[in-house]
Design a protein around this motif. Structure first.
Motif, PDB file in Angstrom:
ATOM      1  N   SER A  75       0.545 -11.030   7.171  1.00  0.00           N
ATOM      2  CA  SER A  75       1.702 -10.536   6.451  1.00  0.00           C
ATOM      3  C   SER A  75       3.000 -10.793   7.179  1.00  0.00           C
ATOM      4  N   THR A  76       2.949 -11.089   8.458  1.00  0.00           N
ATOM      5  CA  THR A  76       4.177 -11.265   9.211  1.00  0.00           C
ATOM      6  C   THR A  76       4.625 -12.715   9.271  1.00  0.00           C
ATOM      7  N   GLY A  89       4.909  -1.125   9.281  1.00  0.00           N
ATOM      8  CA  GLY A  89       5.335  -1.027   7.886  1.00  0.00           C
ATOM      9  C   GLY A  89       4.212  -0.710   6.930  1.00  0.00           C
ATOM     10  N   VAL A  90       3.014  -0.423   7.460  1.00  0.00           N
ATOM     11  CA  VAL A  90       1.846  -0.101   6.645  1.00  0.00           C
ATOM     12  C   VAL A  90       1.712   1.417   6.555  1.00  0.00           C
ATOM     13  N   ASP A  91       1.660   1.938   5.330  1.00  0.00           N
ATOM     14  CA  ASP A  91       1.557   3.380   5.124  1.00  0.00           C
ATOM     15  C   ASP A  91       0.215   3.688   4.467  1.00  0.00           C
ATOM     16  N   GLN A 127       5.070  -4.048  -0.071  1.00  0.00           N
ATOM     17  CA  GLN A 127       4.409  -5.249  -0.595  1.00  0.00           C
ATOM     18  C   GLN A 127       3.394  -4.939  -1.690  1.00  0.00           C
ATOM     19  N   TRP A 128       3.003  -3.672  -1.808  1.00  0.00           N
ATOM     20  CA  TRP A 128       1.918  -3.326  -2.722  1.00  0.00           C
ATOM     21  C   TRP A 128       2.225  -3.711  -4.169  1.00  0.00           C
ATOM     22  N   ASN A 129       3.404  -3.401  -4.656  1.00  0.00           N
ATOM     23  CA  ASN A 129       3.717  -3.694  -6.059  1.00  0.00           C
ATOM     24  C   ASN A 129       3.635  -5.188  -6.346  1.00  0.00           C
ATOM     25  N   PHE A 130       4.129  -5.993  -5.407  1.00  0.00           N
ATOM     26  CA  PHE A 130       4.046  -7.437  -5.595  1.00  0.00           C
ATOM     27  C   PHE A 130       2.597  -7.919  -5.610  1.00  0.00           C
ATOM     28  N   VAL A 131       1.799  -7.432  -4.657  1.00  0.00           N
ATOM     29  CA  VAL A 131       0.398  -7.850  -4.576  1.00  0.00           C
ATOM     30  C   VAL A 131      -0.345  -7.487  -5.858  1.00  0.00           C
TER      31      VAL A 131
END
Length: 312
Positions: A6-7, A212-214, A164-168
């Protein structure tokens, strides 16, 4: 478990819905490099694909999840698979265990797996109805709209950042055919923990936040899916079990999986640094964890979130 970097690549700000770039065929490598994902001034992502031990854990974890549910999926796609002539995509396929398991049973179905690291999945010895490709979900899936009958993604919550979740999810839906199914599979952090396990999970949570991961978002993946276009209902298949000896064989097995993960060299380095202890103290803590688990019953959940894409 997938291992998208992801980076390394930036998410498109306005991803097109007209399909994606061509699939990148993996280039052969003599020796796989360690999969340590690093952001500048941020902790490493320590779910490594390096080495036989880590790949064995992923294979073992797949069959553990299959045992817990009694099958490989919860979406009602079984009849369509049995009839053949359909396409299935696994995003973040890792060593391809889920696909290989299904491909041997459903020989007339076309299976596709993508992962950013081509050294972990088989490209020589595999069933003829599977193809593996190198691709990065964060650049958008390299497939046209409405391509697959079933799109599956498993254990990616430690990789996908909160923003990023919504995009994925939108990409998973985009490449699914109308009437097809999307399924996400994730663990939810345990509750009723003793002090040692609580400390371990809190440290892990804090380390994830620095990247940045929740992980607190995982129980709400159904709401994220519902917020997308073409989705009107999301179903949740949930299994709960106890970690450790009070959970029987299942509890002992999942404990072995958890310990193998957080005792890896990379995890040991990051967790001990975060807690301000030396590596040996981190390792010794697990001797006391065995005793703690004899008197506690921490409950871990495994969830499948699945939905059918609307026809319009």
């Amino acid at each position: 478990m997938g291992n998208f970097k992801s980076t390394l690549k930036k998410i498109p700000s306005n991803p097109s819905k007209k399909g994606r770039s061509k699939l990148k065929e993996p280039e052969p490598e003599l020796e796989p490099e360690p999969q340590i994902l690093v952001e500048e001034n941020k902790p490493k992502y320590y779910l490594s694909n390096r080495g036989d031990e880590n790949l064995d854990r992923q294979h073992f974890n797949h069959f553990f999840r299959k045992h817990i549910f009694g099958n490989n999926f919860s979406a009602p796609i079984g009849r369509r698979l049995a009839q053949g002539e359909c396409k299935v995509l696994d995003v973040g396929c890792g060593p391809g265990t889920w696909l290989l398991d299904l491909a041997h049973k459903y020989k007339n179905v076309k299976f596709v797996g993508i992962d950013i690291e081509p050294t972990v999945y088989p490209n020589e010895i595999k069933p003829g109805n599977i193809n593996f490709y190198q691709a990065d979900i964060f650049d958008g899936l390299p497939f046209p709209d409405n391509e697959f009958d079933f799109v599956h993604q498993e254990i990616m919550a430690l990789i996908i950042k909160a923003d990023q979740w919504n995009f994925v999810i939108s990409e998973l839906i985009r490449v699914t055919k109308p009437g097809g199914f999307i399924e996400l599979v994730e663990y939810i952090a345990p509750d009723d923990n003793g002090p040692i396990l609580s400390k371990i999970y809190q440290t892990h949570y804090d380390l994830c936040l620095k990247r940045g991961v929740d992980t607190s978002l995982i129980p709400h993946l159904d709401n994220m899916m519902m917020s997308q276009n073409y989705i009107s209902q999301v179903n949740k298949d949930e299994k709960t079990f106890i970690i450790g000896p009070n959970g029987g064989k299942v509890g002992i097995t999942i404990l072995e999986i958890i310990i193998s993960f957080i005792m890896s060299d990379i995890a040991t380095e990051d967790i001990s640094f975060q807690q301000g202890i030396d590596k040996e103290e981190h390792k010794n803590r697990f001797k006391n964890l065995d005793e703690e688990l004899k008197g506690t019953s921490p409950k871990l959940k495994l969830c499948r979130f699945w939905a059918q894409k609307n026809d319009n």
